[in-house]
Design a protein around this motif. Structure first.
Motif, PDB file in Angstrom:
ATOM      1  N   LEU A   1      12.355  43.597 -58.902  1.00  0.00           N
ATOM      2  CA  LEU A   1      11.517  44.343 -57.969  1.00  0.00           C
ATOM      3  C   LEU A   1      10.779  43.424 -57.013  1.00  0.00           C
ATOM      4  O   LEU A   1       9.850  43.857 -56.333  1.00  0.00           O
ATOM      5  N   SER A   2      11.180  42.173 -56.931  1.00  0.00           N
ATOM      6  CA  SER A   2      10.426  41.191 -56.152  1.00  0.00           C
ATOM      7  C   SER A   2      10.375  41.521 -54.670  1.00  0.00           C
ATOM      8  O   SER A   2       9.435  41.129 -53.978  1.00  0.00           O
TER       9      SER A   2
ATOM     10  N   ALA B   1       4.467  36.215 -70.160  1.00  0.00           N
ATOM     11  CA  ALA B   1       4.810  37.242 -69.177  1.00  0.00           C
ATOM     12  C   ALA B   1       4.611  36.755 -67.752  1.00  0.00           C
ATOM     13  O   ALA B   1       5.173  37.322 -66.810  1.00  0.00           O
ATOM     14  N   LEU B   2       3.823  35.687 -67.567  1.00  0.00           N
ATOM     15  CA  LEU B   2       3.566  35.176 -66.226  1.00  0.00           C
ATOM     16  C   LEU B   2       4.808  34.590 -65.573  1.00  0.00           C
ATOM     17  O   LEU B   2       4.876  34.472 -64.344  1.00  0.00           O
TER      18      LEU B   2
ATOM     19  N   SER C   1       5.370  35.720 -61.837  1.00  0.00           N
ATOM     20  CA  SER C   1       5.328  34.719 -60.762  1.00  0.00           C
ATOM     21  C   SER C   1       6.474  34.862 -59.770  1.00  0.00           C
ATOM     22  O   SER C   1       6.423  34.283 -58.680  1.00  0.00           O
ATOM     23  N   GLN C   2       7.505  35.629 -60.100  1.00  0.00           N
ATOM     24  CA  GLN C   2       8.632  35.816 -59.195  1.00  0.00           C
ATOM     25  C   GLN C   2       8.444  36.990 -58.242  1.00  0.00           C
ATOM     26  O   GLN C   2       9.303  37.231 -57.382  1.00  0.00           O
ATOM     27  N   LEU C   3       7.336  37.714 -58.375  1.00  0.00           N
ATOM     28  CA  LEU C   3       7.056  38.851 -57.490  1.00  0.00           C
ATOM     29  C   LEU C   3       6.364  38.333 -56.239  1.00  0.00           C
ATOM     30  O   LEU C   3       5.155  38.472 -56.059  1.00  0.00           O
TER      31      LEU C   3
ATOM     32  N   LEU D   1       2.314  33.031 -55.556  1.00  0.00           N
ATOM     33  CA  LEU D   1       1.957  34.380 -55.124  1.00  0.00           C
ATOM     34  C   LEU D   1       1.015  34.287 -53.928  1.00  0.00           C
ATOM     35  O   LEU D   1      -0.132  34.735 -53.967  1.00  0.00           O
ATOM     36  N   THR D   2       1.512  33.724 -52.849  1.00  0.00           N
ATOM     37  CA  THR D   2       0.667  33.438 -51.689  1.00  0.00           C
ATOM     38  C   THR D   2       0.244  34.692 -50.934  1.00  0.00           C
ATOM     39  O   THR D   2      -0.669  34.631 -50.112  1.00  0.00           O
TER      40      THR D   2
END
Length: 625
Positions: free
Chosen positions: A27-28, A46-47, A51-53, A78-79
């Motif tokens: 869902l990224s 779980a991070l 972190s890929q979202l 996650l900028t």
């Protein structure tokens, strides 16, 4: 299948585990908001999926099982985050370096985190320049961040040692709208500050020309003055925009004048200004109008503020709608009188103050009140007749509250009635000296009052009769520790069809009688059956529901409230049988043997035959109310 999913809210899913989040990277490209707050089985593992979202803007990990050390660079990527909530996590200064890379943040919550000033707050400053909402409550941070874009700051229960001012000129002012400092420990004002810096704060006038405030702030910061002096400087700088200020429980806070007043020093007889210490000096700047025109909510509970501090609110915070002074033992009649003129005041809390019947005349002039808390005061509810020297008393009040405008303080309206508070909806008189006559006087609120809380050993069934006949709009009624109120009185005046000359409360939905030991559970059950009451709380705190309301509950909820014995199992059946055997004796367990024997011989009580269980009268019936 959910390629267009933008928000995923999984808050308080207690069975959710890390493995369930493994599909999240798919869902990224679409997911913008993820809420995992209150999921105790979510850990740091779980991070890796979170972190890929990379398109994520809102992330809430509060009160999860995440513990340091966190996976490297799990937050830096996650900028796009604008809202990050990590409250309740035991994160340390090591996470602050990753947060510093999130320069787009607008909201950050780190309550209960183990971060410090030097290695935590200072490191995060690059990411906080545009933050509008910051929560650092219950953290070791000791300096209030005075950031230019900050609008909401919460640092409850922290040790405040100073203020962290930004690099720009302090004279530019702040944009704070909500400041919550409840329970903060602040060092007392140094004597040198009281002589030098405090008068400067009192005479500095905020507004378009904030040079005076800026110079004062610089003096406080550069001069090494910390604690209370820095806090007062921050309050003065943000006063023009503040809407909510919570100072409840702040230690050593007792000078409201330095926070708001543009003319906080009262003029002496010769026109000079009188400083708090007693010395006189001229005002440095003229009044520029209300210094806090936007302030609508102020909480001063459990602080050392007094009557003179409340007097400044009339001229400096005229839009005030909510004022809480719970536990302020130095507030009395003069402080109440100084509030006259706050036409927008809707909620007032005076619990634990020196409020008495002598102050009611002033209080009744606050006609816009909707919620009034007078619990744990010496109020009886009866209005004291106006004294012959009323004018002298008014002058004494004005002298005690010198910052109040002359036209703001009127005369005591002791000859009026409670009915002047025609907007009042809720009244709390728990722990007061309220009497039956006082409840009868409160009956003048019958056209508006919907919630009433009473408590005191002086109340009897006469008070119940006054409520039933006068306060016909009451929906919630609480009678705490009213030892003179009986089940017969409640049944007579509140139960069944109205008797001759009485009228039950047709809208009463909840009745609470904790500590009223002459009201049995069976009395309340009869009320639930024959009256409009939907819920009742027994003397021992048990909750009872009417048949109609109980039928709407699920079987699980009914069992949780002490429902059917089938759901309770074998242990529940045994408890239910014991309960039925002892049901007729429930009143006896609340009195000693000597008290019961004395009660059984009272001429006002008819005692039936002895009970086979405890060899005492099976029922005590009051024959006179």
């Amino acid at each position: 299948e959910f390629i267009h999913l933008r928000r995923l809210l999984l808050a308080r899913c207690t069975r959710l585990k890390d493995t369930a989040l493994s599909p999240l990277p798919a869902l990224s490209s679409s997911l913008r908001a993820l809420d995992l707050s209150g999921c105790p089985n979510i850990s740091s593992r779980a991070l890796q999926a979170v972190s890929q979202l990379v398109q994520l803007q809102h992330l809430d990990l509060s009160e999860t099982g995440i513990r340091p050390p966190l996976p490297p660079s799990c937050l830096q990527c996650l900028t796009g985050l604008t809202c990050l909530r990590l409250g309740g996590l035991a994160i340390n200064d090591g996470v602050c370096s990753e947060i510093a890379a999130l320069t787009g943040l607008r909201e950050l919550s780190l309550w209960s985190a183990d971060i410090t000033d030097a290695c935590g707050l200072q490191v995060m400053l690059p990411a906080l320049q545009h933050v509008t909402c910051l929560d650092l409550s219950w953290t070791p941070v000791t300096r209030l961040p005075a950031l230019p874009a900050l609008q909401v700051l919460s640092m409850q229960h922290c040790d405040i040692q100073g203020v962290l001012w930004p690099d720009q000129d302090p004279a530019l002012g702040l944009q704070l709208r909500r400041l919550q400092l409840a329970g903060c420990r602040v060092p007392a004002l140094h004597p040198a500050d009281s002589e030098d810096l405090l008068p400067a704060l009192l005479t500095a006038a905020p507004g378009p020309d904030a040079a005076a405030v800026g110079s004062t702030i610089a003096a406080v910061s550069c001069g090494g003055s910390g604690g209370m002096a820095s806090l007062l400087a921050l309050l003065r700088a943000s006063a023009p925009t503040l809407e909510l200020l919570d100072m409840s429980g702040v230690t050593n806070f007792s000078n409201l004048h330095a926070c708001f007043s543009t003319e906080a020093m009262a003029a002496g007889d010769d026109g000079s200004a009188v400083a708090p210490g007693g010395s006189q000096q001229r005002r440095a700047t003229p009044s520029l109008g209300p210094s806090s025109p936007c302030l609508t909510a102020l909480d001063l509970s459990n602080t050392a503020v007094g009557d003179a501090d409340l007097a400044v609110l009339l001229t400096e915070a005229p839009a005030l709608q909510q004022l809480m002074c719970t536990g302020c033992t130095q507030i009395g009649t003069a402080g109440i009188a100084s509030l006259i003129g706050l036409s927008s005041l809707k909620r007032l809390g005076l619990s634990g103050t020196c409020m008495s019947d002598d102050s009611l005349g002033w209080l009744l002039q606050l006609t816009s009140l909707k919620d009034l808390d007078l619990s744990h005061t010496s109020v009886t509810g009866c209005l004291v007749p106006a004294p012959e020297n009323g004018d002298a008393d008014v002058e004494a009040v004005r002298e005690a509250a010198p910052w109040a405008q002359a036209e703001g303080v009127g005369s005591s309206n002791s000859s009026g009635s409670w009915g002047t508070l025609h907007c009042l909806r809720s009244l709390n008189l728990l722990g007061t000296r309220v009497t039956d006559a006082g409840v009868a006087a409160v009956g003048a609120l019958g056209s508006s009052l919907t919630s009433l809380k009473l408590g005191g050993a002086a109340l009897t069934d006469k008070a119940v009769r006054s409520i039933a006949t006068q306060l016909t709009r009451v929906k919630t009624l609480s009678l705490h520790g009213c030892e003179g109120v009986t089940g017969l009185g409640l049944s007579t005046y509140l139960g069944g069809p109205p008797a001759a000359g009485t009228q039950s409360c047709p809208r009463l939905a909840r009745l609470e009688v904790p500590g009223c030991w002459l009201v049995s559970k069976s009395d309340l059950q009869r009320l639930l059956e024959h009256a409009c009451v939907l819920a009742a709380v027994c003397a021992d705190g048990e909750l009872l529901l009417s048949g109609g309301l109980a039928s709407t509950l699920s079987a699980g909820s009914t069992a949780a409230l002490g429902g059917t014995d089938k759901a309770a199992g074998a242990v529940g059946k045994q408890q239910l049988e014991q309960k039925q055997v002892l049901e007729s004796c429930d009143q006896r367990f609340r009195y000693t043997l000597g008290q019961l024997k004395a009660l059984s011989h009272s001429p006002l009580v008819h005692a039936s035959q002895a009970c086979a269980v405890c060899d005492l009268p099976a029922e005590l019936i009051c024959t006179q109310v």
